[in-house]
Design a protein around this motif. Sequence first.
Motif, mmCIF file in Angstrom:
data_model
loop_
_atom_site.group_PDB
_atom_site.id
_atom_site.type_symbol
_atom_site.label_atom_id
_atom_site.label_comp_id
_atom_site.label_asym_id
_atom_site.label_seq_id
_atom_site.Cartn_x
_atom_site.Cartn_y
_atom_site.Cartn_z
ATOM 1 N N VAL A 149 78.844 11.171 -26.949
ATOM 2 C CA VAL A 149 78.496 12.578 -27.098
ATOM 3 C C VAL A 149 79.062 13.366 -25.918
ATOM 4 O O VAL A 149 79.660 14.424 -26.088
ATOM 5 N N GLN A 150 78.904 12.796 -24.707
ATOM 6 C CA GLN A 150 79.457 13.468 -23.515
ATOM 7 C C GLN A 150 80.967 13.620 -23.630
ATOM 8 O O GLN A 150 81.523 14.679 -23.360
ATOM 9 N N GLU A 151 81.615 12.529 -24.027
ATOM 10 C CA GLU A 151 83.072 12.548 -24.170
ATOM 11 C C GLU A 151 83.462 13.615 -25.195
ATOM 12 O O GLU A 151 84.355 14.425 -24.969
ATOM 13 N N ALA A 152 82.744 13.635 -26.338
ATOM 14 C CA ALA A 152 83.051 14.587 -27.400
ATOM 15 C C ALA A 152 82.869 16.013 -26.902
ATOM 16 O O ALA A 152 83.730 16.863 -27.094
ATOM 17 N N ARG A 153 81.748 16.264 -26.218
ATOM 18 C CA ARG A 153 81.481 17.630 -25.758
ATOM 19 C C ARG A 153 82.529 18.091 -24.760
ATOM 20 O O ARG A 153 82.928 19.246 -24.752
ATOM 21 N N GLU A 197 70.228 12.519 -7.946
ATOM 22 C CA GLU A 197 70.782 13.388 -6.903
ATOM 23 C C GLU A 197 71.888 12.621 -6.178
ATOM 24 O O GLU A 197 71.627 11.622 -5.535
ATOM 25 N N PHE A 198 73.121 13.104 -6.316
ATOM 26 C CA PHE A 198 74.238 12.391 -5.711
ATOM 27 C C PHE A 198 74.550 12.898 -4.303
ATOM 28 O O PHE A 198 75.354 12.326 -3.601
ATOM 29 N N LYS A 199 73.910 14.017 -3.953
ATOM 30 C CA LYS A 199 74.328 14.680 -2.732
ATOM 31 C C LYS A 199 74.151 13.807 -1.496
ATOM 32 O O LYS A 199 74.977 13.832 -0.588
ATOM 33 N N ASN A 200 73.056 13.025 -1.470
ATOM 34 C CA ASN A 200 72.785 12.245 -0.269
ATOM 35 C C ASN A 200 73.317 10.827 -0.327
ATOM 36 O O ASN A 200 73.051 10.023 0.553
ATOM 37 N N LYS A 201 74.026 10.513 -1.393
ATOM 38 C CA LYS A 201 74.528 9.139 -1.518
ATOM 39 C C LYS A 201 75.792 8.949 -0.695
ATOM 40 O O LYS A 201 76.695 9.783 -0.722
ATOM 41 N N ARG A 202 75.828 7.834 -0.002
ATOM 42 C CA ARG A 202 77.042 7.499 0.757
ATOM 43 C C ARG A 202 77.905 6.569 -0.094
ATOM 44 O O ARG A 202 77.453 5.513 -0.510
ATOM 45 N N VAL A 203 79.127 7.010 -0.334
ATOM 46 C CA VAL A 203 79.997 6.260 -1.248
ATOM 47 C C VAL A 203 81.241 5.776 -0.520
ATOM 48 O O VAL A 203 81.900 6.547 0.185
ATOM 49 N N LEU A 204 81.542 4.495 -0.681
ATOM 50 C CA LEU A 204 82.768 3.929 -0.101
ATOM 51 C C LEU A 204 83.751 3.636 -1.227
ATOM 52 O O LEU A 204 83.407 2.966 -2.198
ATOM 53 N N ARG A 237 87.963 10.665 -4.728
ATOM 54 C CA ARG A 237 87.138 11.497 -3.857
ATOM 55 C C ARG A 237 86.910 12.873 -4.493
ATOM 56 O O ARG A 237 85.784 13.389 -4.514
ATOM 57 N N LEU A 238 87.998 13.429 -5.075
ATOM 58 C CA LEU A 238 87.872 14.733 -5.722
ATOM 59 C C LEU A 238 86.913 14.683 -6.896
ATOM 60 O O LEU A 238 86.065 15.561 -7.071
ATOM 61 N N ILE A 239 87.055 13.625 -7.716
ATOM 62 C CA ILE A 239 86.238 13.579 -8.927
ATOM 63 C C ILE A 239 84.768 13.358 -8.564
ATOM 64 O O ILE A 239 83.868 13.893 -9.202
ATOM 65 N N LEU A 240 84.521 12.569 -7.510
ATOM 66 C CA LEU A 240 83.130 12.376 -7.072
ATOM 67 C C LEU A 240 82.550 13.716 -6.609
ATOM 68 O O LEU A 240 81.376 13.992 -6.814
ATOM 69 N N GLY A 241 83.414 14.516 -6.003
ATOM 70 C CA GLY A 241 82.986 15.828 -5.543
ATOM 71 C C GLY A 241 82.508 16.711 -6.688
ATOM 72 O O GLY A 241 81.589 17.509 -6.515
ATOM 73 N N THR A 242 83.080 16.539 -7.880
ATOM 74 C CA THR A 242 82.678 17.400 -8.999
ATOM 75 C C THR A 242 81.241 17.144 -9.433
ATOM 76 O O THR A 242 80.643 17.987 -10.066
ATOM 77 N N PHE A 243 80.706 15.977 -9.133
ATOM 78 C CA PHE A 243 79.273 15.826 -9.451
ATOM 79 C C PHE A 243 78.413 15.678 -8.199
ATOM 80 O O PHE A 243 77.382 15.030 -8.212
ATOM 81 N N LEU A 262 82.502 7.998 -15.184
ATOM 82 C CA LEU A 262 82.157 7.496 -13.852
ATOM 83 C C LEU A 262 80.757 7.969 -13.464
ATOM 84 O O LEU A 262 79.931 7.176 -13.009
ATOM 85 N N ARG A 263 80.503 9.257 -13.682
ATOM 86 C CA ARG A 263 79.189 9.807 -13.318
ATOM 87 C C ARG A 263 78.075 9.096 -14.086
ATOM 88 O O ARG A 263 77.081 8.664 -13.522
ATOM 89 N N ALA A 264 78.295 8.944 -15.409
ATOM 90 C CA ALA A 264 77.262 8.321 -16.244
ATOM 91 C C ALA A 264 76.988 6.872 -15.820
ATOM 92 O O ALA A 264 75.841 6.450 -15.723
ATOM 93 N N ARG A 265 78.053 6.121 -15.536
ATOM 94 C CA ARG A 265 77.876 4.718 -15.115
ATOM 95 C C ARG A 265 77.106 4.632 -13.803
ATOM 96 O O ARG A 265 76.198 3.818 -13.655
ATOM 97 N N LEU A 266 77.503 5.472 -12.852
ATOM 98 C CA LEU A 266 76.835 5.439 -11.547
ATOM 99 C C LEU A 266 75.372 5.812 -11.695
ATOM 100 O O LEU A 266 74.487 5.180 -11.124
#
Lengths: 227, 543
Positions: free
Chosen positions: A95-99, B6-13, B26-32, B122-126
């Motif tokens: 759904v996310q991908e589709a949206r 909340e991703f803001k306080n997460k430290r990501v390597l 790094r850019l894509i992580l920044g979007t969320f 990526l966001r959904a998996r994390l």
Amino acid sequence: MTDQPPSVELAALLAGNIHEVKNLLGQLFLALDEASVTAQTECPKLAQRLTAMRLTGRRVHDRLLHILTVYKAESGFFAANLDAYDPAETIEDLVQEARSLAGMHLSIAGQSLSPASWYFDRYLVESALTNALHNSLRYAATRISLSARAEDGYLVLSVEDDGPGFPAQMLEGGVLPLHNGEKGSTGLGLFFSRTAAAAHKNRDKAGFVKIENGGTLGGAVFSLWLP
Amino acid sequence: MAEAIEFKNKRVLILDDDLGMRNTMRLILGTFGVTNTYLAATANEAVRRIQQESYDIILSDYFLGAGRDGQQFLEELRHNKLIKLSTVFVMITAERVYEKVVSAVELAPDDYLIKPFSGEQLRARLERTLIKKAAFAPVYALIESGELREALRACDGLMAEHPKYAIDFIRLKGDLCLTLCDYAEAEKVYRQVLETRAVPWARMGFGKALFMQDKFEQAEEIFLDVVEVSSQYLEAYDWLANAHEAVGNGAAAQAALAAAVEKAPNTLPRQRKLGDVARRNGDLDTAEKAYSTVVQNGKYSYFRRPDDYADLGGVMAEKGNFNEALSLMGEARRQFNHSPEASMCAAVMESIIHKKSGNDEDAQAALAEALQWQEDSKPEISNAMKLNLVNACYQSGREDAGNSIVSDLIRNNHEDKALMQQAERTFEALGRRDFGKNLIENSAMEIIQLNNQAVRKAQQGDLAGAITMLRDAATRLPDNLQIVLNAAHALLVFIDKNGWDQDLMADAKRYLEKGNAKDPSHPKLAKLNAMYQDVAKKYGSTR
């Protein structure tokens, strides 16, 4: 230099290059995704064009995957790696991908009535479903619906739309035209989905793909049945 | 939809050898909302960073260049306990190798992403992995504080609370049962899963539970089956090799390891094992090739060992390539910056190599250097290395030193059957089979009698007497884990019965720490750690 039998080597060479192209596509996808998020606030018009570009990119990837599948199936590398996953999450992802890829005119619905977990190869299943989804995104008039349910001991994952549906030739199931120029369909997409479905085995049952027209939205219905 | 994270306080390597990919990630992580991103181009750089600071999320590419891969990286992190159980580790892989990633049964990443993927994916998996980790947090805390029994008990309650993760909790239960040496229970847990679906990890666990109960033939059959059905499950080859060796089929063990090595040449522990098995089978060419891969690939690894050079040099010498073997030892000294440990190992091997080449004088000199190192800086060397030293001593006529080192080694490891066999083989090669057998048996017997005496005392109710004996022995034989852990056991029983004693409890703790440091997978350790926790709790003490 001696003459080499070209066929096997060539196939492996091509497969290797396709992998490399996929890696590059990976970077391109992320860069486009990031650009599109930025554009949404700074330049909404550009964002719309980026959405169309992203869908095209996905379709390029689908094609590569299909070619690889033929190679893998022929060389006996094709196997499912089963683990327990939550089908509701798969639907959520779709759904996310589709949206994120849909134009303004489309509404996307998702529904999961399946058990909390099922054994499948997440990558194969998602690849088959996103391929179907990319088609629906092009042909749907106003609506796409994604769903999961259990039936007859199978997990059934479906992509439905309210477009014109599959061409009769495809539904008859006979020999698919290897190439029908205008629409660019090669029939490989369905070959991939069927190979992916069939790789799912449980005791004496194997997975399969059903395509039909009608369903709840009156258009194409693509379903993956997994034992 | 899952609750928002909340991703803001997460430290990501982010670990990727490709600069473009690192920056894109790094850019894509920044979007969320991720703002604390750290980049590493090599596994060693990442390990250094992780040792200095902790991260909530590690995103590693599978391909890391220079003979390393993301799976090795993950294994090193977990084996060396550099990351917490709650740390999210996500592998990023090309489709070509994803089977390898999903096939890592024992040390699997928390999730994986196959290129190309979207930022949303990526966001959904994390997010899901973080939510799942949160559900497991109570068990992880118990495991990390060594309360494995409690952790096992907690699984059932949490499973009811989070039915969604039922399979994962069952899997963890199986793992915990194996770690706690509760093999019959583990067998039951895995059998329960197998009744619904023949998933490879459950079959692996089932096979291990059988193996540990000495049901070698049955285990062999299971592992054969796993290898046949899921040829990518490399861990199955390792266990198949163990089972083959346990039933005395060295050739089959070598074949199983060779098959796995062919699929994944970069897994160094397996290459090492292939080298060992091949050497025992007398297949020096295969042994040399395997050891040489370990040395070559290990150069890039943070976790290389002087032993790898010693093994390779030993085989080179057995093949008669003395100069090659000697120059390798020189390289070993340089590679490890002339550390006492590496210098001592190199000197031991040089002595053996010189002796074999007929150069008695240099053999003597090298041995003298090795013994000098031992006396001066007492570097920690492996048991296998100690046996090499013993070998060198006898060959160069240092009877006394040889006798004392081997007796000490056996007294400290009298339960290690593999080591005793290795020691016997060392004496056999020296042409002193009976002498060696005698020495080994006497040294072992001394400890067995001491241990039995203590146990008898304990059984007769003289727990205090048993404790005195075992504590003395534990001081004398600090490396004998059986003695050290028996001392801990006796202390804990004593305290449990007779009430709190701060000093005794401190000693018990010290013994357990010794065990945890020396051999975290010692079969008795998990049980005793759990017992320690129980006793501490009973008397209201928190560690």
